[in-house]
Design a protein around this motif. Structure first.
Motif, PDB file in Angstrom:
ATOM      1  N   ASN A   2       0.697  -0.729  -0.073  1.00 35.18           N
ATOM      2  CA  ASN A   2       0.314  -0.014   0.220  1.00 35.18           C
ATOM      3  C   ASN A   2       0.497   0.613  -0.439  1.00 35.18           C
ATOM      4  O   ASN A   2       0.241   2.515  -0.523  1.00 35.18           O
ATOM      5  N   ALA A   3       2.085   1.479   0.243  1.00 33.31           N
ATOM      6  CA  ALA A   3       3.209   2.646   0.914  1.00 33.31           C
ATOM      7  C   ALA A   3       3.959   2.230  -1.063  1.00 33.31           C
ATOM      8  O   ALA A   3       4.241   1.204  -0.881  1.00 33.31           O
ATOM      9  N   PRO A   4       4.748   3.719  -1.148  1.00 32.55           N
ATOM     10  CA  PRO A   4       5.365   3.588  -2.276  1.00 32.55           C
ATOM     11  C   PRO A   4       6.519   2.817  -1.388  1.00 32.55           C
ATOM     12  O   PRO A   4       7.048   2.582  -0.570  1.00 32.55           O
ATOM     13  N   LEU A   5       7.198   2.158  -2.793  1.00 34.16           N
ATOM     14  CA  LEU A   5       8.734   1.284  -2.417  1.00 34.16           C
ATOM     15  C   LEU A   5       9.842   1.839  -3.494  1.00 34.16           C
ATOM     16  O   LEU A   5       9.368   2.716  -4.326  1.00 34.16           O
ATOM     17  N   LYS A   6      10.808   2.821  -2.841  1.00 31.60           N
ATOM     18  CA  LYS A   6      12.104   3.273  -3.687  1.00 31.60           C
ATOM     19  C   LYS A   6      12.957   2.005  -3.617  1.00 31.60           C
ATOM     20  O   LYS A   6      13.094   1.797  -2.541  1.00 31.60           O
ATOM     21  N   TRP A   7      13.991   2.414  -4.545  1.00 30.69           N
ATOM     22  CA  TRP A   7      15.539   1.215  -4.551  1.00 30.69           C
ATOM     23  C   TRP A   7      16.141   2.770  -4.480  1.00 30.69           C
ATOM     24  O   TRP A   7      16.386   3.173  -5.388  1.00 30.69           O
ATOM     25  N   GLU A   8      17.346   2.778  -3.363  1.00 37.38           N
ATOM     26  CA  GLU A   8      18.058   3.365  -3.554  1.00 37.38           C
ATOM     27  C   GLU A   8      19.408   2.759  -2.412  1.00 37.38           C
ATOM     28  O   GLU A   8      19.266   1.832  -1.879  1.00 37.38           O
ATOM     29  N   ARG A   9      20.615   4.049  -3.195  1.00 37.78           N
ATOM     30  CA  ARG A   9      21.773   2.724  -2.796  1.00 37.78           C
ATOM     31  C   ARG A   9      21.672   3.477  -0.876  1.00 37.78           C
ATOM     32  O   ARG A   9      21.501   4.750  -0.155  1.00 37.78           O
ATOM     33  N   ALA A  10      22.116   2.649  -0.683  1.00 39.31           N
ATOM     34  CA  ALA A  10      22.777   2.925   0.576  1.00 39.31           C
ATOM     35  C   ALA A  10      23.347   3.674   1.283  1.00 39.31           C
ATOM     36  O   ALA A  10      24.757   3.017   0.674  1.00 39.31           O
ATOM     37  N   THR A  11      24.068   4.167   2.281  1.00 37.68           N
ATOM     38  CA  THR A  11      24.886   5.269   2.512  1.00 37.68           C
ATOM     39  C   THR A  11      26.491   4.177   3.075  1.00 37.68           C
ATOM     40  O   THR A  11      27.051   4.747   2.753  1.00 37.68           O
ATOM     41  N   ASP A  12      25.577   3.454   3.900  1.00 40.27           N
ATOM     42  CA  ASP A  12      27.328   2.571   3.696  1.00 40.27           C
ATOM     43  C   ASP A  12      27.729   0.888   3.572  1.00 40.27           C
ATOM     44  O   ASP A  12      28.542   0.783   3.107  1.00 40.27           O
ATOM     45  N   VAL A  13      27.193   1.374   2.053  1.00 39.67           N
ATOM     46  CA  VAL A  13      27.358  -0.283   1.471  1.00 39.67           C
ATOM     47  C   VAL A  13      27.450   0.823  -0.419  1.00 39.67           C
ATOM     48  O   VAL A  13      25.974   1.228  -0.465  1.00 39.67           O
TER      49      VAL A  13
END
Length: 118
Positions: free
Chosen positions: A70-81
């Motif tokens: 029901n909520a938006p899904l975003k693919w984002e770069r992890a800051t530590d990986v």
């Protein structure tokens, strides 16, 4: 990322899952603190569990169907990986959880259960 996976995984505990079932949705602390729920792909979950949860004992993997969120899904770069991770921007509705699988911590850390290898 070429094609998004058909399922993503969220690491939680048995008690966290029980609380979510009682509440009708999952709202882990990261949702209030960071604005999203951390998830991983099957290829990412072992490294994530061992990096973040080492020594925490047995965990639980929620298998989530992104098409049911029901909520938006975003693919984002992890800051530590140096990788992109799936983040759910809102509560995880229980209808999107298609399975849950034990993630025991062994002597060598966490290992993806055979049922989720593909």
């Amino acid at each position: 990322m070429s094609e998004p996976p058909t399922t993503i995984l969220h690491i939680t505990t048995e008690s966290g899952w029980a609380q979510a079932q009682a509440a009708g949705e999952l709202r882990p602390p990261s949702l209030a603190e960071e604005g999203f729920i951390h998830c991983s792909t099957a290829q990412q979950v072992e490294a994530t569990a061992n990096r973040i949860f080492s020594g925490s004992g047995d965990l639980l993997l929620l298998v989530v169907d992104p098409s049911r969120l029901n909520a938006p899904l975003k693919w984002e770069r992890a800051t530590d990986v140096a990788a992109e991770f799936p983040h759910i921007y809102g509560a995880l509705n229980l209808g999107a959880v298609v399975d849950h699988v034990a993630l025991p911590e062994g002597a060598d850390g966490y290992v993806l259960p055979p049922a989720l290898r593909g």
